[in-house]
Design a protein around this motif. Structure first.
Motif, PDB file in Angstrom:
ATOM      1  N   SER A 103       0.850  -1.183   0.000  1.00 52.28           N
ATOM      2  CA  SER A 103       0.000   0.000   0.000  1.00 52.28           C
ATOM      3  C   SER A 103       0.890   1.238   0.000  1.00 52.28           C
ATOM      4  N   GLY A 104       0.291   2.399  -0.246  1.00 54.87           N
ATOM      5  CA  GLY A 104       1.073   3.630  -0.313  1.00 54.87           C
ATOM      6  C   GLY A 104       1.894   3.866   0.952  1.00 54.87           C
ATOM      7  N   GLY A 105       1.247   3.709   2.082  1.00 56.06           N
ATOM      8  CA  GLY A 105       1.954   3.945   3.346  1.00 56.06           C
ATOM      9  C   GLY A 105       3.026   2.905   3.600  1.00 56.06           C
ATOM     10  N   LYS A 122      -7.871   0.574   2.328  1.00 54.03           N
ATOM     11  CA  LYS A 122      -8.640   1.733   1.879  1.00 54.03           C
ATOM     12  C   LYS A 122      -8.523   1.917   0.362  1.00 54.03           C
ATOM     13  N   SER A 123      -7.308   1.930  -0.122  1.00 50.11           N
ATOM     14  CA  SER A 123      -7.122   2.121  -1.565  1.00 50.11           C
ATOM     15  C   SER A 123      -7.763   0.976  -2.329  1.00 50.11           C
ATOM     16  N   THR A 124      -7.634  -0.205  -1.794  1.00 44.18           N
ATOM     17  CA  THR A 124      -8.246  -1.360  -2.439  1.00 44.18           C
ATOM     18  C   THR A 124      -9.749  -1.162  -2.563  1.00 44.18           C
ATOM     19  N   PHE A 158      -6.219   9.288  -7.572  1.00 46.30           N
ATOM     20  CA  PHE A 158      -5.372   8.230  -7.019  1.00 46.30           C
ATOM     21  C   PHE A 158      -4.491   8.730  -5.883  1.00 46.30           C
ATOM     22  N   GLN A 159      -3.980   7.756  -5.127  1.00 43.55           N
ATOM     23  CA  GLN A 159      -3.122   8.103  -3.995  1.00 43.55           C
ATOM     24  C   GLN A 159      -1.832   8.782  -4.474  1.00 43.55           C
ATOM     25  N   GLU A 160      -1.224   8.231  -5.539  1.00 43.41           N
ATOM     26  CA  GLU A 160      -0.085   8.922  -6.141  1.00 43.41           C
ATOM     27  C   GLU A 160      -0.647   9.720  -7.319  1.00 43.41           C
ATOM     28  N   LEU A 173     -11.730   9.767  -3.639  1.00 41.97           N
ATOM     29  CA  LEU A 173     -10.481  10.512  -3.468  1.00 41.97           C
ATOM     30  C   LEU A 173      -9.583   9.774  -2.482  1.00 41.97           C
ATOM     31  N   ASP A 174      -8.386   9.431  -2.920  1.00 42.65           N
ATOM     32  CA  ASP A 174      -7.470   8.663  -2.078  1.00 42.65           C
ATOM     33  C   ASP A 174      -6.379   9.577  -1.519  1.00 42.65           C
ATOM     34  N   GLU A 175      -6.555  10.015  -0.301  1.00 42.27           N
ATOM     35  CA  GLU A 175      -5.611  10.928   0.345  1.00 42.27           C
ATOM     36  C   GLU A 175      -5.233  12.083  -0.569  1.00 42.27           C
ATOM     37  N   PRO A 176      -6.201  12.837  -1.040  1.00 46.12           N
ATOM     38  CA  PRO A 176      -5.892  13.850  -2.050  1.00 46.12           C
ATOM     39  C   PRO A 176      -5.022  14.987  -1.525  1.00 46.12           C
TER      40      PRO A 176
HETATM   41 MG   LIG Z   1      -3.695   3.580   0.045  1.00 45.59          MG
END
Ligand SMILES: [Mg+2]
Ligand SMILES: Nc1ncnc2c1ncn2[C@@H]1O[C@H](COP(=O)(O)OP(=O)(O)OP(=O)(O)O)[C@@H](O)[C@H]1O
Ligand SMILES: Nc1ncnc2c1ncn2[C@@H]1O[C@H](COP(=O)(O)OP(=O)(O)OP(=O)(O)O)[C@@H](O)[C@H]1O
Ligand SMILES: O=[N+]([O-])[O-]
Ligand SMILES: [Mg+2]
Lengths: 332, 280, 256, 272, 280
Positions: free
Chosen positions: B139-141, E49-51, E85-87, E161-164
């Motif tokens: 995951s990102g983190g 979460k992202s999943t 996306f997160q990135e 929105l993933d950690e925007p």
């Molecule tokens: Mg994530």
């Protein structure tokens, strides 16, 4: 005594890439292992044969790089080598007076050489067949520009004739083969025509090697002459074709190829006036047609010394008929 | 500020070319960091924080001015100066464990020692179970934590950290902050940490450097004269946090074109959706 | 990835089978001149003859040995040169223009020089094969190495990677997909060159002779046998390369 | 060694040095050819190689001069260039399409790739009789063979370039509901550009290489014919002239490709 | 919760394979989101979460259970469902402006209209000056903002929105939060936002979903029954924030192998540096 490897080249190759050829005394020497037998009792001397797909040019390169000591080569390539200054000697004729064939595609309507005018003709440029073809054309009032020349190797020629992509082709045994299969018609051959139309070839030696090893050279030439002798004996005809068949060329084709010719006529090793004049003419014609760029100095190139000594020692004087420059037998 | 100057940044200016025009990312920055000091940097997005870290780490040398580390001019990267990048930058073809091990590539340690260190640091960032996973499986983190482990494992003299905890949840972040602080305290590593979390900046830093954007300048340096261990909820820390926030606020006002600009943009674009709906 | 292997195999043989069928039909109906397109039966008989009477497999063995030896030499040298060119600007500026000019020159044109330096024998053929593999591998490796991600290169700099480490840890792995393509091309062209060498250089044992012989005898059944064998071997070599490639690239996220 | 392998990544230094280095390195590219020329000179003067194999430079120069003056060289070069251009254009375009199709669809790959690979492995020599049946020995045959030379590398490189496009970008396209064409134009092709250009490069190389084979086959003009004919006639000076012209033309094309690639990959230029 | 269910997630489970062993990223997740609702999701790093967002957006369909959007089963991506996306995932080969324009690629708008929308959204995120810059010329936060602009420009029905705002400084973040809220309010977009900033979650959300890690489960849903506009400093919001934090805290305790683990790790590794020094 240091070991010596004698590198012998052959400017042709058998069917299937077999390291054999046919139709010359040199081919007999190879298939009959004349050289190997000659040096059988000299463990220090090894014979190494190389058969060249690239034919003439590859042989010239081999001489230039000192990678070859002796080679069978056609007239035009050896003249080209000579013209560029290769230091070689012409030792004996082998495969001289080879005929040239002209085959026409089925339904091309070509019956005579004169019919070739304006048609699509295949020949392999730069080989000894090239010059011979030009001479044949010239004798019938045509020059290279009167026909559409397509530069094809023998396999390409066969395919193109079969598919009627070309109208006619100058060539060799492959045309006999094709005609036998009914895929083309042979409409002309130099056989029986003026002997000056024929093609020539011979065994060439590298000068440096000859000078360094005159005795070995003599024995090499001896072996070739023995092969020529055996190849010239009419009773050997079936055995000869059987031997040459090692190259993959079918015996019936060879029979046709040698029909109406005596074996002695075709397998003579003599450097006679006809041969020398033929080479001289090729040199002139070659230059004229732009195949050779410099004048070829043939003086001192022919080195009959070893041949004569072999003939002498083997008692073969008068075994072969020599011919004059006019193509007539010498009245010796 | 008990020890001597460890990192000395003097009148550093860094320009970029963007579309043929000059963009001054850093303008006449000067900053001295003492040995073993923990400096945190905050500033608006795009104000030059990452650029400054890259200069300090010796990754970018096309600047005017001078940067010295322990008295020697910085001319390129060195193993004495470590960096944790803003993005994780893991090698996709290496497992997480091997990615962390990269940090020890040139440490001159034995195999077993390396293995032990890598394992310990993976445990430190909570990734032991993922030692053999590939980066695209994280995951990102988790990826960010792997990056932190790689930066820490070699224990450099000076460590630059670019928003190392940005992608972490509050709990994990708190834990890692404390771990970092412990490592810093016990090993006296000079740390320069960029963050957007003002609380974090105040909690971790001996001083908080507040930067103003385009051209990137140091607006103010807020000292955090609080004994450690600090209490995250203490009023003193809160006061400092507010000081920093205030400073940031004015900073942003000073460079209006940098910030999202006119506050009421949303209303201006409000009609768009109907426009799209009409067109669709 | 959910497609079963057997389904993929079925798909893979579909076109060849159709092709064979079309061939057989046109041969039988006389749509095509049998001299150019022999019937499958002829080809099968010829194949049987070549395998049992003429030692086809032994010939194939010679060619394979030559191919593998040349291919390895070409690959190793190719990757080495590409690495040098991709990572050293001086070397790139010095050598690349010449390389780019030289690579255009047909393999055939090198034959005279090759035979000067390596003679007519096995050595020359292997050099010829190596040269054929060398060029695509250099080009692809070079491209791959040059497109290594800049941010990872920077990580390497920060970690003080030595040149060796930089090559092994960053440039080679990121060039891997590209190198794999180069290897595929190298395999294809070295195999073609293996046959070419048998045609253009002095004679020796090998499978290329089959096609050449067929061509010269205008025996299309024989040509077809040669073509089948050559295609099959080349295909198998490439399959092997694919297996290796997917192993080396297992770190790549799979396509969904 | 380390200095020789100058780090590729120092943006600033790079930029500052760029202008100066362009001049320096422009000259650097000539060093090796000059050295080769020098070596050639010495080798032929000292007779390390037979004159027939490696004629001295001035002979080659004279031959070139004569051939230029007579218009012969230009003629042959023109013939070859035309053949290569047509064949290459057809082959590379077909390869691009095939590569895209295979690269984008697992299904197409499953169906086509095995046959394609098997075909790619078969020497042209084997095909010629069949091809002749269909298209004769004229210009078409030559162009088909040249096109095949470009097709194979182009297909494989395009395919692998497309496969190499990072899934994270592909996913963005999915989220934005890109159609096939948009995906191709906006994501897949730009991402595959470096690989495709390598395909183009090698395809071009291979077109030239095939040219020689083709002109050896049934032709009386072109640079390849000069090469083969020159060798046949043992005119190595002609051979060398042809080789140099082929090299130069190829080199110029390569440079053109470089420029095009740079133009297409503008975004990369400033990156490092 | 005034309107009908817009996004309906029922018993969703998503497993991954990592090194041959199964990793359950989401375990039996059920969640209904009403039309025009603003749901925020918090949870430990790696909790899925992202999943979950990728499943909701239709980018990943290999799950058990069911997901429906406006009553129709989600079988793939749709323009009605947008995702940030997160990135940032900007295309390196396109300028910032063209990257944002990608969001309108299939909107069926005219050229001029598109241009206007792109310009407005660039201004919204403060990147007008960088319309023609390439992604590698942006700072981390700037890239993230460009990603937000791309997600917003098309005004989808549902926006994930993933950690925007993860990489943004406090001020910019605050502004963008408000802009987002304004857009949401005026256009009634259903928003599902993942964040690590608990304050942000409480400030923006109608409900805050707290997830627990491995296997990813919904631990608790905290309703935020506060009228808007909300006061960031209000005690009520603070209370909710604390509720969420608490829930997160227990969550983390519940899954110890997930969090950085033993708190005193640093001390355990403390001796390392001397080990390295000795070896070097
Ligand atoms: Mg994530
Ligand atoms: N493609 C994948 N292959 C294997 N495992 C994966 C994959 N994607 C995610 N995972 C795993 O699923 C779990 C959840 O990942 P996810 O990205 O959803 O976490 P997250 O909640 O977004 O975390 P973060 O806050 O760190 O971004 C993680 O343990 C991760 O390792
Ligand atoms: N390689 C580059 N080329 C051109 N401009 C650049 C480059 N790198 C950075 N910049 C510019 O320099 C400025 C500062 O960038 P930097 O990455 O240092 O910001 P930052 O403070 O780290 O921001 P953030 O908090 O968003 O990460 C930005 O305006 C950016 O556009
Ligand atoms: O030697 N010949 O090529 O005739
Ligand atoms: Mg930054």
């Amino acid at each position: 005594e240091e070991p010596i490897v004698i590198h012998v080249g052959y400017a042709a190759i058998g069917v299937d890439n077999r390291p054999y050829s046919e139709g010359t005394s040199a081919a007999t020497a190879r298939a009959g292992e004349y050289l190997e037998k000659e040096f059988a009792n000299d463990p220090n001397i090894k014979i190494e044969w190389t058969f060249f797909k690239g034919a003439g040019p590859a042989v010239n390169e081999g001489f230039a790089n000192d990678q070859l000591d002796f080679a069978y080569q056609g007239d035009l390539p050896s003249l080209i080598g000579r013209a560029t200054g290769l230091k070689t000697k012409y030792l004996l004729a082998s495969g001289a007076r080879k005929p040239l064939y002209l085959a026409a595609a089925k339904a091309s309507g070509i019956k005579r050489i004169e019919d070739l005018k304006g048609r699509k003709i295949a020949l392999q440029r730069g080989t000894n067949g090239h010059l011979a073809a030009i001479k044949v054309l010239a004798a019938h009032g045509l020059n290279e520009r009167d026909v559409q020349v397509v530069n094809l190797d023998s396999a390409g020629t066969v395919a193109a004739l079969t598919s009627k992509d070309i109208d006619a082709a100058f060539g060799d045994t492959q045309l006999i083969n094709l005609a036998a299969k009914g895929a083309a018609d042979i409409i002309y051959t130099t056989k029986g025509d003026d002997p000056r139309f024929g093609r020539n070839a011979g065994v060439i030696g590298r000068q440096a090697f000859i000078e360094a090893h005159p005795e070995i050279t003599q024995r090499v030439v001896d072996a070739f002459v023995k092969a020529a002798k055996w190849s010239s004996d009419e009773p050997n005809r079936p055995a000869l074709f059987e031997l040459w068949h090692k190259s993959g060329t079918p015996v019936p084709i060879l029979e046709e190829y040698f029909s109406n010719d005596t074996l002695a006529y075709r397998n003579s090793p003599l450097i006679d006036d006809l041969l020398v004049s033929q080479y001289k003419e090729q040199a002139v014609k070659g230059k004229e047609f732009g195949l050779i760029r410099r004048d070829v100095d043939l003086n001192g190139w022919f080195e009959p010394k070893y041949l004569n000594s072999a003939i002498e020692r083997l008692g073969l004087k008068d075994f072969w008929q020599s011919y004059g420059a006019d193509g007539k037998p010498h009245a010796s | 500020m008990t020890s001597s100057t460890h990192i000395e940044i003097r009148s550093v200016t860094r320009d970029f070319q963007v579309n043929g025009s000059k963009l001054t990312a850093l303008d006449d920055i000067s900053l001295d960091v003492a040995e073993g000091e923990f400096v945190t940097i905050v500033g608006a997005s795009g104000c030059g924080k990452s650029t400054l870290l890259r200069l300090g780490a010796g990754l970018d040398t096309a600047y005017d001015g001078s940067i010295a580390h322990a008295g020697k001019r910085v001319t390129g990267p060195s193993l004495d100066r470590g960096i944790v990048f803003q993005e994780p930058r893991l090698f996709p073809w290496l497992t997480v464990g091997r990615n962390v091990a990269l940090g020890l590539e040139n440490a001159g340690l034995g195999k077993a020692e390396k293995k032990r260190l890598v394992e310990e640091h993976l445990e430190l960032v909570g990734l032991s179970a993922f030692a053999d996973a590939y980066p695209h499986q994280l995951s990102g983190g988790m990826a960010q934590r792997a990056g932190i482990a790689r930066g820490l494992v070699n224990r450099p003299n000076v460590l630059f950290l670019d928003e190392p905890f940005g992608a972490l949840d509050a709990i994990t972040k708190t834990r890692l902050q404390d771990e970092l602080q412990d490592i810093w305290a016990s090993e006296r590593i000079t740390m320069i940490l960029v963050t957007h979390d003002v609380e974090e900046a105040a909690y971790l830093g001996d001083r908080v450097v507040v930067m103003s954007p385009r051209p990137g300048r140091i607006r103010e340096i807020v000292p955090v004269d609080l004994p450690r261990p600090r209490d995250r909820t203490s009023a003193a820390l809160s006061k400092i946090r507010n000081r920093v926030l205030e400073s940031l606020g004015t900073t942003t006002k000073a460079g209006p074109q940098q910030s999202p600009g006119v506050p009421s943009k949303a209303r201006k674009v409000a009609g768009l959706r109907s426009a799209i709906a009409a067109a669709g | 990835m959910t497609v079963a292997l057997s389904a993929r195999f079925r798909r893979g043989v579909t076109l060849p089978v159709l092709l064979l069928a079309a061939w057989e039909v046109s041969a039988r109906t006389g749509l095509a001149d049998p001299r150019f397109l022999p019937s499958l039966k002829d080809v099968a008989l010829t194949a049987k003859r070549e395998i049992f009477d003429n030692g086809l497999f032994a010939e194939l063995g010679f060619s394979l040995m030559r191919n593998i030896a040349g291919f390895w030499i070409g690959t190793v040298l190719g990757i080495a040169l590409a690495t040098l060119l991709a990572l050293s600007r001086p070397a790139d500026r010095l050598i690349s223009p010449t390389f780019n000019g030289m690579k255009q020159i047909s393999l055939l044109a090198w034959i005279p020089l090759i035979s000067v330096w390596f003679g007519f024998g096995e050595q020359a053929k292997i050099v010829f094969v190596a040269l054929a593999a060398f060029i695509p591998i250099v080009l692809n490796t070079y491209e791959g190495m040059r497109s290594a991600p800049a941010d990872l290169i920077e990580v390497g700099r920060a970690l003080k990677f030595t040149t060796r480490q930089r090559i092994l840890r960053i440039h080679l792995p990121s060039a891997m997909p590209s190198i794999a393509t180069g290897v595929h091309l190298g395999l294809i062209y070295s195999w073609l060159a293996t046959v070419g060498a048998e045609y253009f250089l002095a004679v020796g044992p090998g499978i290329g002779g089959l096609v050449i012989a067929g061509r010269e005898r205008f025996d299309m059944a024989l040509v077809m046998v040669g073509v089948f064998v050559l295609g099959l071997v080349g295909f198998s070599l490439n399959r092997l390369a694919y297996a290796l490639e997917s192993y080396l690239l297992r770190w790549r996220p799979r396509r969904t | 060694m380390a200095a020789f392998f100058e780090a590729a990544g120092d943006a600033g230094i790079r930029m500052a040095r760029r202008r100066r280095s362009r001049v320096v390195f422009g000259v650097a590219g000539l060093v090796l050819p000059a050295a080769l020329l020098g070596f050639w000179w010495v080798a032929s003067a000292k007779g390390w190689l037979a004159e027939q194999i490696l004629p001295p430079p001035f002979i080659v120069y004279e031959t070139a001069r004569d051939m230029i003056a007579s218009g012969e060289l230009l003629f042959h070069a023109g013939v070859s260039l035309r053949r290569v251009m047509i064949g290459f254009a057809i082959g590379s375009l077909a390869g691009l399409c095939l590569g895209i199709a295979i690269g984008l669809s697992q299904k197409i790959e499953d169906y086509v790739k095995p046959l394609f690979l098997a075909f790619a492995q078969i020497p042209t020599l084997g095909w010629i009789p069949l091809l002749m049946l269909f298209v004769g020995i004229g210009e078409t045959l030559k162009i088909i063979i040249i096109a095949k030379g470009a097709l194979v590398p182009m297909t494989l490189n395009t395919c692998s370039g497309i496969r190499g496009v990072l899934p994270k970008y592909v996913e963005v396209g999915e989220a934005l509901c890109f159609g096939r064409w948009q995906r191709l134009r906006l994501i897949v092709l730009p991402g595959a550009v470096p690989s495709i250009f390598t395909g183009v490069r090698y395809g071009l190389t291979h077109s030239w290489t095939s040219l020689v084979g083709v002109e050896l086959l049934a032709s009386s003009e072109g640079l390849g014919y000069l090469l083969v004919w020159g060798r046949q006639m043992f005119w190595l000076d002609t051979v060398i002239v042809a080789m140099i012209v082929i090299g130069l033309v190829g080199f110029a094309m390569d440079k053109g490709l470089d420029r095009t690639e740079m133009l297409i990959q503008r975004w990369k230029r400033q990156e490092i």
